[in-house]
Every structure is written in structure tokens, then in C-alpha cells.
Design a protein around this motif. Structure first.
Motif, PDB file in Angstrom:
ATOM      1  N   MET A  96       0.786  -1.168   0.041  1.00 41.79           N
ATOM      2  CA  MET A  96      -0.073   0.005   0.102  1.00 41.79           C
ATOM      3  C   MET A  96       0.932   1.373  -0.107  1.00 41.79           C
ATOM      4  SD  MET A  96      -2.752  -1.135   2.893  1.00 41.79           S
ATOM      5  CE  MET A  96      -3.539  -2.798   3.056  1.00 41.79           C
ATOM      6  N   ASP A  97       0.868   1.885  -1.058  1.00 41.03           N
ATOM      7  CA  ASP A  97       1.685   3.153  -1.350  1.00 41.03           C
ATOM      8  C   ASP A  97       0.739   4.390  -1.070  1.00 41.03           C
ATOM      9  OD1 ASP A  97       4.086   4.682  -1.583  1.00 41.03           O
ATOM     10  OD2 ASP A  97       4.139   4.562  -3.691  1.00 41.03           O
ATOM     11  N   ASP A  98       1.492   5.613  -0.761  1.00 42.29           N
ATOM     12  CA  ASP A  98       0.662   6.807  -0.388  1.00 42.29           C
ATOM     13  C   ASP A  98      -0.639   6.410   0.506  1.00 42.29           C
ATOM     14  OD1 ASP A  98       2.564   8.561  -1.754  1.00 42.29           O
ATOM     15  OD2 ASP A  98       1.593   8.131  -3.693  1.00 42.29           O
ATOM     16  N   CYS A  99      -0.072   5.816   1.733  1.00 38.72           N
ATOM     17  CA  CYS A  99      -1.447   5.669   2.472  1.00 38.72           C
ATOM     18  C   CYS A  99      -2.213   6.949   2.777  1.00 38.72           C
ATOM     19  CB  CYS A  99      -1.192   4.768   3.771  1.00 38.72           C
ATOM     20  SG  CYS A  99      -0.735   3.325   3.440  1.00 38.72           S
ATOM     21  N   ASP A 100      -1.584   8.187   2.969  1.00 42.22           N
ATOM     22  CA  ASP A 100      -1.802   9.541   3.451  1.00 42.22           C
ATOM     23  C   ASP A 100      -2.800   9.886   2.411  1.00 42.22           C
ATOM     24  OD1 ASP A 100       0.336  11.508   2.180  1.00 42.22           O
ATOM     25  OD2 ASP A 100       0.818   9.557   2.700  1.00 42.22           O
ATOM     26  N   ARG A 101      -2.934   9.529   1.244  1.00 44.49           N
ATOM     27  CA  ARG A 101      -3.788  10.123   0.095  1.00 44.49           C
ATOM     28  C   ARG A 101      -4.722   9.043  -0.268  1.00 44.49           C
ATOM     29  NH1 ARG A 101       1.385  12.323  -3.634  1.00 44.49           N
ATOM     30  NH2 ARG A 101       2.143  13.729  -2.153  1.00 44.49           N
ATOM     31  N   LEU A 102      -4.868   7.901   0.300  1.00 44.00           N
ATOM     32  CA  LEU A 102      -6.127   6.954  -0.119  1.00 44.00           C
ATOM     33  C   LEU A 102      -7.470   7.564   0.254  1.00 44.00           C
ATOM     34  CD1 LEU A 102      -4.842   3.712   1.454  1.00 44.00           C
ATOM     35  CD2 LEU A 102      -4.445   4.547  -0.963  1.00 44.00           C
ATOM     36  N   ASP A 103      -8.274   7.666  -0.918  1.00 42.43           N
ATOM     37  CA  ASP A 103      -9.779   8.113  -0.441  1.00 42.43           C
ATOM     38  C   ASP A 103     -10.651   7.152   0.184  1.00 42.43           C
ATOM     39  OD1 ASP A 103     -10.745   6.211  -2.217  1.00 42.43           O
ATOM     40  OD2 ASP A 103     -10.620   7.536  -4.181  1.00 42.43           O
ATOM     41  N   ALA A 104     -11.809   7.514   0.530  1.00 47.17           N
ATOM     42  CA  ALA A 104     -12.862   6.638   1.470  1.00 47.17           C
ATOM     43  C   ALA A 104     -12.840   5.181   0.701  1.00 47.17           C
ATOM     44  CB  ALA A 104     -13.960   7.264   1.404  1.00 47.17           C
ATOM     45  N   GLN A 105     -13.075   5.088  -0.629  1.00 48.22           N
ATOM     46  CA  GLN A 105     -13.072   3.751  -1.232  1.00 48.22           C
ATOM     47  C   GLN A 105     -12.082   2.935  -1.201  1.00 48.22           C
ATOM     48  OE1 GLN A 105     -16.190   2.232  -2.748  1.00 48.22           O
ATOM     49  NE2 GLN A 105     -14.463   0.558  -2.293  1.00 48.22           N
ATOM     50  N   GLN A 106     -10.709   3.711  -1.167  1.00 48.92           N
ATOM     51  CA  GLN A 106      -9.353   2.967  -1.297  1.00 48.92           C
ATOM     52  C   GLN A 106      -9.229   2.545   0.189  1.00 48.92           C
ATOM     53  OE1 GLN A 106      -7.519   6.173  -3.090  1.00 48.92           O
ATOM     54  NE2 GLN A 106      -7.873   5.423  -5.215  1.00 48.92           N
ATOM     55  N   GLN A 107      -9.753   3.288   1.189  1.00 56.51           N
ATOM     56  CA  GLN A 107      -9.403   2.990   2.648  1.00 56.51           C
ATOM     57  C   GLN A 107     -10.331   1.800   2.966  1.00 56.51           C
ATOM     58  OE1 GLN A 107      -9.889   6.566   5.235  1.00 56.51           O
ATOM     59  NE2 GLN A 107      -9.025   7.810   3.718  1.00 56.51           N
ATOM     60  N   HIS A 108     -11.692   1.825   2.281  1.00 53.07           N
ATOM     61  CA  HIS A 108     -12.354   0.554   2.713  1.00 53.07           C
ATOM     62  C   HIS A 108     -11.745  -0.645   1.955  1.00 53.07           C
ATOM     63  CE1 HIS A 108     -15.980  -1.813   2.943  1.00 53.07           C
ATOM     64  NE2 HIS A 108     -15.656  -2.285   1.674  1.00 53.07           N
ATOM     65  N   TRP A 109     -11.031  -0.575   0.892  1.00 54.64           N
ATOM     66  CA  TRP A 109     -10.181  -1.630   0.349  1.00 54.64           C
ATOM     67  C   TRP A 109      -9.047  -2.202   1.310  1.00 54.64           C
ATOM     68  CZ3 TRP A 109      -9.561   0.643  -5.277  1.00 54.64           C
ATOM     69  CH2 TRP A 109     -10.777   0.561  -5.754  1.00 54.64           C
ATOM     70  N   ALA A 110      -8.253  -1.089   1.624  1.00 59.09           N
ATOM     71  CA  ALA A 110      -7.268  -1.431   2.771  1.00 59.09           C
ATOM     72  C   ALA A 110      -7.615  -2.023   3.783  1.00 59.09           C
ATOM     73  CB  ALA A 110      -6.280   0.068   2.732  1.00 59.09           C
ATOM     74  N   PHE A 111      -8.805  -1.638   4.374  1.00 54.75           N
ATOM     75  CA  PHE A 111      -9.058  -2.124   5.753  1.00 54.75           C
ATOM     76  C   PHE A 111      -9.672  -3.672   5.562  1.00 54.75           C
ATOM     77  CE2 PHE A 111     -12.700  -3.029   8.768  1.00 54.75           C
ATOM     78  CZ  PHE A 111     -11.873  -3.134   9.726  1.00 54.75           C
ATOM     79  N   ASN A 112     -10.092  -3.970   4.523  1.00 53.23           N
ATOM     80  CA  ASN A 112     -10.621  -5.182   4.093  1.00 53.23           C
ATOM     81  C   ASN A 112      -9.511  -6.030   3.764  1.00 53.23           C
ATOM     82  OD1 ASN A 112     -13.245  -4.785   4.326  1.00 53.23           O
ATOM     83  ND2 ASN A 112     -13.621  -4.469   2.145  1.00 53.23           N
ATOM     84  N   LEU A 113      -8.414  -5.708   3.321  1.00 55.10           N
ATOM     85  CA  LEU A 113      -7.171  -6.442   3.135  1.00 55.10           C
ATOM     86  C   LEU A 113      -6.591  -6.780   4.612  1.00 55.10           C
ATOM     87  CD1 LEU A 113      -5.650  -4.584  -0.052  1.00 55.10           C
ATOM     88  CD2 LEU A 113      -6.432  -6.981   0.093  1.00 55.10           C
ATOM     89  N   PHE A 114      -6.759  -5.799   5.429  1.00 56.88           N
ATOM     90  CA  PHE A 114      -6.127  -6.357   6.920  1.00 56.88           C
ATOM     91  C   PHE A 114      -7.218  -7.273   7.293  1.00 56.88           C
ATOM     92  CE2 PHE A 114      -3.645  -2.399   6.944  1.00 56.88           C
ATOM     93  CZ  PHE A 114      -2.583  -2.748   7.513  1.00 56.88           C
ATOM     94  N   ILE A 115      -8.413  -7.204   7.190  1.00 53.55           N
ATOM     95  CA  ILE A 115      -9.496  -8.388   7.886  1.00 53.55           C
ATOM     96  C   ILE A 115      -8.934  -9.742   7.243  1.00 53.55           C
ATOM     97  CG2 ILE A 115     -11.661  -8.767   7.718  1.00 53.55           C
ATOM     98  CD1 ILE A 115     -10.920  -6.392   9.870  1.00 53.55           C
ATOM     99  N   GLU A 116      -8.845  -9.673   5.932  1.00 52.75           N
ATOM    100  CA  GLU A 116      -8.428 -10.844   5.186  1.00 52.75           C
ATOM    101  C   GLU A 116      -7.263 -11.330   5.775  1.00 52.75           C
ATOM    102  OE1 GLU A 116      -8.098 -12.577   0.575  1.00 52.75           O
ATOM    103  OE2 GLU A 116      -8.779 -10.652   0.790  1.00 52.75           O
ATOM    104  N   CYS A 117      -6.134 -10.698   5.831  1.00 45.99           N
ATOM    105  CA  CYS A 117      -4.903 -11.065   6.514  1.00 45.99           C
ATOM    106  C   CYS A 117      -5.126 -11.773   7.826  1.00 45.99           C
ATOM    107  CB  CYS A 117      -3.982  -9.784   6.509  1.00 45.99           C
ATOM    108  SG  CYS A 117      -2.147 -10.075   7.290  1.00 45.99           S
ATOM    109  N   ALA A 118      -5.862 -10.953   8.586  1.00 47.74           N
ATOM    110  CA  ALA A 118      -6.065 -11.630  10.079  1.00 47.74           C
ATOM    111  C   ALA A 118      -6.690 -13.127   9.927  1.00 47.74           C
ATOM    112  CB  ALA A 118      -6.629 -10.427  11.051  1.00 47.74           C
ATOM    113  N   ALA A 119      -7.549 -13.061   9.105  1.00 49.29           N
ATOM    114  CA  ALA A 119      -8.313 -14.423   8.873  1.00 49.29           C
ATOM    115  C   ALA A 119      -7.565 -15.395   8.442  1.00 49.29           C
ATOM    116  CB  ALA A 119      -9.690 -14.029   8.080  1.00 49.29           C
TER     117      ALA A 119
END
Length: 237
Positions: A96-119
Motif C-alpha cells: 500500500m503506497d501513499d496511504c495518506d492520500r487514499l480516498d474513502a473507497q481505497q481506505q475501505h479496500w485497505a481495511f478489508n485486506l487487513f481483515i483478510e490477512c487476520a482471517a
């Protein structure tokens, strides 16, 4: 997710060995030792001002991961891209690059990837290699990221590395190295002129070197100080 064109060809993407270390020995050593250096389930986060080479480091890690037989997934403000290593059951590295510039939809994708990683970690038998790993980057430390709280917390869970600016000697070495990597012969005086008359920003100077390479090719001339001045004059005209 919109696809992002991000070529990983050797002529376009510098690797970790092309990164001039400077004061960044710790993060470079960790990346070179990856995935053995990573803690299963915990992300790593690189932060520093724009133009210090964070994207370079992530791309270098992407190339390394593909060489080790991992799938690679890339997310940044421009979109989403993935590369298949050819082995369906292989683990996946998420960058994940330029995390400080992710919009709301991209933040949603990023969060879901963390959930998938934990699962994936929770479901894996003990001693099984990690199925998903996450390495991210941004201009500010995780605690200061302007993103949703749950994503900010997850980005700050693991190791955090500050990426430091290069001193003048290291910056000169980095420019020389990039010129050699491109097969670009810089005539005497070009580097001193760049460092004296142009903004001393690593990212800016690397982009300027890329422009100079293409300009010299178009003009069918060697890379000299007069050619550099001509190109800069055209930019400001």
C-alpha cells in the motif's frame, strides 16, 4: 477495483540493490531479509517526506516477492493492481503506497485486506507459512495518517521505519547509479549543475534525470550542461 498500470520490468523498476542506503541501513536490511524478517500477521510501515524513495523500496520488494514465488497486490491513490506468480496456492504480498492520500473507497479496500490477512492467519494451522503479508508507506507516521481510525490503528500495529533523506554525497551517488542503470552517460558538470541549480529533492531530481534521458534521445545529443539548460528553459518558457 480499477486496475493500475505499474510495469515491473527490469528496465523500468529499480530494485533494492539500486537504492543508495545513506542513513536507511535498518529498513533496507529488513526489506532484503523479507519475508524471514517479518512477523506473521503484523504489517510494516515506511514513512518519510515525499521524494525519499519509499515507492522505490516498495517496488523493489514487489520484484523480490515475485522472484520468491509470491503473488503481489498493489494499492495506491491511482488504483489497484495485482501480479500472479503462476502458483495459485502461493502467499500474497500486499503493498500500500501513499496511504495518506487514499480516498474513502481505497481506505475501505485497505481495511478489508487487513481483515483478510487476520482471517488467513487465524485459520492457518500452527507452523504454516503466512498466507498474506502487508507492507505500506506514507508521508507521515501511522498515528498522523488522515484515514479512518480502524485503518490507522492497523497500519501502526507492526514495525515502523522512518525513511531518511540522503546527504549530498549519497544523493550524488544515487543520481550516478540511476544514470548508469539507464545506460545514460552524463558529461562533466551535469551532476554539479543539477545539485547546485535545481531543487535538492531526491524524487524531483530522479524525475528530472528521466526527463533529461528522454530529451537527449529526442534531440539525439549527449547529456551535457547546455542540453540540461535548454530543457529547463523549455519547461519554464
Amino acid at each position: 477495483m480499477r486496475q493500475l498500470a505499474l510495469d515491473l520490468g527490469p528496465s523500468d523498476v529499480p530494485g533494492l540493490d539500486d537504492f543508495v542506503q545513506g542513513d536507511n541501513a535498518e529498513v533496507l536490511a529488513w526489506l532484503r531479509a523479507w519475508p524471514d524478517s517479518a512477523t506473521p500477521g503484523a504489517p510494516a510501515y515506511l514513512w518519510g517526506a515525499e521524494g525519499l524513495g519509499k515507492t522505490h523500496l516498495l517496488k523493489g520488494l514487489a520484484s523480490q516477492a515475485l522472484g520468491l514465488g509470491w503473488h503481489v497486490l498493489w494499492l495506491d491513490p491511482h488504483g489497484f493492481q495485482s501480479w500472479d506468480c503462476g502458483q495459485p496456492q502461493a502467499a500474497t504480498l500486499v503493498l500500500m503506497d501513499d496511504c495518506d492520500r487514499l480516498d474513502a473507497q481505497q481506505q475501505h479496500w485497505a481495511f478489508n485486506l487487513f481483515i483478510e490477512c487476520a482471517a488467513s492467519l487465524a485459520e492457518a494451522p500452527a507452523g504454516t507459512p503466512v498466507a498474506i503479508a502487508i507492507v505500506a508507506a506514507g508521508r507521515v507516521p501511522p498515528v498522523d495518517l488522515p484515514v479512518r481510525d480502524d485503518l490507522r490503528t492497523r497500519l501502526g500495529w507492526g514495525l515502523t521505519f522512518a525513511v531518511h533523506a540522503l546527504g549530498e554525497d549519497d544523493l550524488r551517488e544515487a543520481l550516478q547509479h540511476e544514470a548508469r542503470r539507464r545506460g545514460l552517460k552524463l558529461h562533466e558538470g551535469v551532476l554539479p549543475y543539477l545539485l547546485t541549480h535545481c531543487r535538492r529533492d531526491q524524487g524531483y531530481l530522479m524525475r528530472l534525470l528521466d526527463q533529461l534521458d528522454r530529451f537527449a534521445l529526442a534531440e539525439q545529443r549527449g547529456v551535457t550542461v547546455p542540453l540540461l539548460k535548454q530543457m529547463l528553459a523549455l519547461e519554464t518558457a
